[in-house]
Design a protein around this motif. Structure first.
Motif, PDB file in Angstrom:
ATOM      1  N   ALA A 337       0.828  -1.224   0.131  1.00  0.00           N
ATOM      2  CA  ALA A 337       0.044   0.017   0.154  1.00  0.00           C
ATOM      3  C   ALA A 337       1.014   1.172   0.012  1.00  0.00           C
ATOM      4  O   ALA A 337       0.599   2.115   0.843  1.00  0.00           O
ATOM      5  N   ARG A 338       1.981   1.088  -0.921  1.00  0.00           N
ATOM      6  CA  ARG A 338       2.947   2.518  -1.018  1.00  0.00           C
ATOM      7  C   ARG A 338       2.403   3.302  -2.108  1.00  0.00           C
ATOM      8  O   ARG A 338       2.027   2.822  -2.992  1.00  0.00           O
ATOM      9  N   ALA A 339       2.860   4.631  -2.013  1.00  0.00           N
ATOM     10  CA  ALA A 339       2.635   5.381  -3.056  1.00  0.00           C
ATOM     11  C   ALA A 339       1.085   5.435  -3.503  1.00  0.00           C
ATOM     12  O   ALA A 339       0.793   5.542  -4.636  1.00  0.00           O
ATOM     13  N   GLY A 340       0.297   5.506  -2.421  1.00  0.00           N
ATOM     14  CA  GLY A 340      -1.322   5.561  -2.957  1.00  0.00           C
ATOM     15  C   GLY A 340      -1.983   4.400  -3.380  1.00  0.00           C
ATOM     16  O   GLY A 340      -3.286   4.256  -3.526  1.00  0.00           O
ATOM     17  N   ARG A 341      -1.282   3.189  -3.249  1.00  0.00           N
ATOM     18  CA  ARG A 341      -1.998   2.035  -3.972  1.00  0.00           C
ATOM     19  C   ARG A 341      -2.494   1.435  -2.537  1.00  0.00           C
ATOM     20  O   ARG A 341      -2.376   1.643  -1.318  1.00  0.00           O
ATOM     21  N   GLU A 342      -3.333   0.338  -3.028  1.00  0.00           N
ATOM     22  CA  GLU A 342      -3.896  -0.584  -1.790  1.00  0.00           C
ATOM     23  C   GLU A 342      -2.961  -1.690  -1.746  1.00  0.00           C
ATOM     24  O   GLU A 342      -2.462  -2.403  -2.709  1.00  0.00           O
ATOM     25  N   GLY A 343      -3.074  -2.469  -0.585  1.00  0.00           N
ATOM     26  CA  GLY A 343      -2.263  -3.758  -0.543  1.00  0.00           C
ATOM     27  C   GLY A 343      -2.937  -4.686   0.720  1.00  0.00           C
ATOM     28  O   GLY A 343      -3.824  -4.037   1.287  1.00  0.00           O
ATOM     29  N   GLU A 344      -2.563  -5.829   0.619  1.00  0.00           N
ATOM     30  CA  GLU A 344      -3.119  -6.594   1.756  1.00  0.00           C
ATOM     31  C   GLU A 344      -2.123  -7.247   2.522  1.00  0.00           C
ATOM     32  O   GLU A 344      -0.911  -7.674   1.967  1.00  0.00           O
TER      33      GLU A 344
END
Length: 419
Positions: A337-344
């Motif tokens: 979830a870096r640089a505005g992205r989503e992550g899990e």
């Protein structure tokens, strides 16, 4: 006009930011940069992945560009200390992106690489020296670097430097630095020892805090699987098989465990590599490069990589083993979830790790959603804690059990010989 220009940065630096597609500062950058440009010491607190490198790097570059002249041989005009090789390389890479068309010279010194080559590089002098404390001490002892011209000191991920015992190295380095100087200390957490460190090395610092310590990025979806330890390998493979092309970072607790896990994945056909303390710097750099480029899709790591990997494409973080230090969980899952992205972020929790999970949840002030299995009750978790030593006297020494004579004072019990 970019938003960075409103912070007081020079037009040339703003143009470099625009070319690198940086147009809007993050909260930590928006608050810290004006204070640093004004010459204040800065104490910055922010979770991983919030842009701390530019928060200290941009005002540092701006100050150095405003001063004419070249650094003297062996001299460094500014010093950035970071706890791991990966983080040092990451910082230097980010700064070079913004200084490639300037006269500024950046030098990197870390362990695991040729010290003679680093001595030759430092002989020319540098504007920005990015280093791990241990290797910098080695170079100081060989009189290969002169820190007397340093007027800007940055301590990045300072809490991890304390965890790794670098406080003793810092006490040897600080007296060699020039004065007066500006000091910036950035950290994800603020333990009591960090407060003592800030009082010792910062003068009337301006404190900037953009998120509570122990808080994960908002765009990270967290879950936990309660399973028995022998079931972990199969569950990990199930997770990896759901999205085979996605970049997945898997954390193991030990170097041996990380290597064994990686080899097992490779044997089963997964595109995996590993980084840990037993790997050479070259091996670690190649593994991270391959992971960044996507030729390796699964990277197994120990906590040496928890704060040293800045790869925006990481989609999943799997805590194969829960960390023994709760803060490390936040740093681990901050790799996605870096640089505005989503992550899990997915955790695999064995029965003997439920207490570790409880400490993590207490720190983060949340209860991680259960993906499978059953969350043990408080009574069950208490029963699974390792037994505490009993029958200890006031001195803390174990008392002899009934029927067993104590060993004679001044003599150690004789060890049985190996067969």
């Amino acid at each position: 006009m970019t938003d960075f220009q409103t912070l007081g940065l020079s037009p040339n630096l703003c143009a470099a930011l625009s070319r690198a597609n940086f147009t809007q500062p993050t909260p930590i950058q928006a608050q810290a940069i004006p204070l640093a440009l004004a010459g204040h010491d800065v104490l910055g607190l922010a979770q991983t992945g919030t842009g701390k490198t530019l928060a200290f790097g941009l005002p540092l570059i701006d100050h150095l560009l405003a001063k004419p002249g070249k650094p003297a041989p062996k001299a460094a005009n500014s010093l950035i200390l970071a706890p791991t090789r990966e983080l040092v390389n990451q910082i230097a890479e980010g700064l070079r992106l913004l200084t490639e068309d300037t006269r500024l010279r950046i030098a990197v010194v870390v362990g695991g690489q040729s010290i003679n080559r680093q001595i030759g590089m430092l002989a020319r002098g540098c504007d920005i020296l990015v280093a791990t404390p241990g290797r910098l001490i080695d170079l100081m002892e060989r009189q290969a670097v002169d820190l007397g011209a340093v007027r800007h000191l940055v301590l990045d991920e300072a809490d991890q430097m304390l965890d790794l015992g670098f406080i003793h190295a810092l006490r040897r380095i600080a007296p060699r630095l020039g004065t007066p100087r500006q000091t910036m200390l950035f950290s994800a957490t603020m333990p009591k020892q960090m407060e003592e460190l800030s009082r010792a090395y910062l003068t009337d610092p301006r404190r900037v805090q953009v998120s509570p310590p122990g808080k994960a990025a908002d765009k990270i979806t967290q879950s936990v699987h309660f399973i028995d330890k022998p079931e972990k390998p199969a569950r990990l493979r199930e997770i990896l098989s759901r999205d085979p092309e996605a970049l997945t970072l898997v954390f193991a607790r030990t170097k041996h465990g990380a290597e064994k896990l990686m080899k097992g994945l490779v044997a089963d056909g997964y595109n995996a590599a590993s980084i840990h303390g037993n790997k050479s710097q070259g091996q670690r750099d190649r593994a991270i490069k391959a992971f960044r480029e996507g030729t390796i899709t699964t990277l197994v790591a120990t906590d040496v990589a928890a704060r040293g990997i800045d790869i925006p494409g990481v989609a999943y973080v799997v805590n194969y083993d829960l960390p023994e230090v709760p803060d490390n969980y936040v740093h681990r899952i901050g790799r996605t979830a870096r640089a505005g992205r989503e992550g899990e972020a997915i955790a695999l929790c064995a029965p003997d790790e439920t207490d570790l999970l409880a400490q993590i949840e207490k720190l983060m002030k949340i209860e991680v959603p259960v993906a499978s299995g059953t969350r043990p009750s408080t009574a069950q978790a208490q029963r699974r804690k390792p037994p505490q030593p009993r029958n200890r006297g006031r001195s803390g020494a174990a008392k002899p059990q009934a029927g067993k004579p104590a060993a004679p004072k001044g003599r150690r019990p004789r060890r049985p010989r190996a067969a």
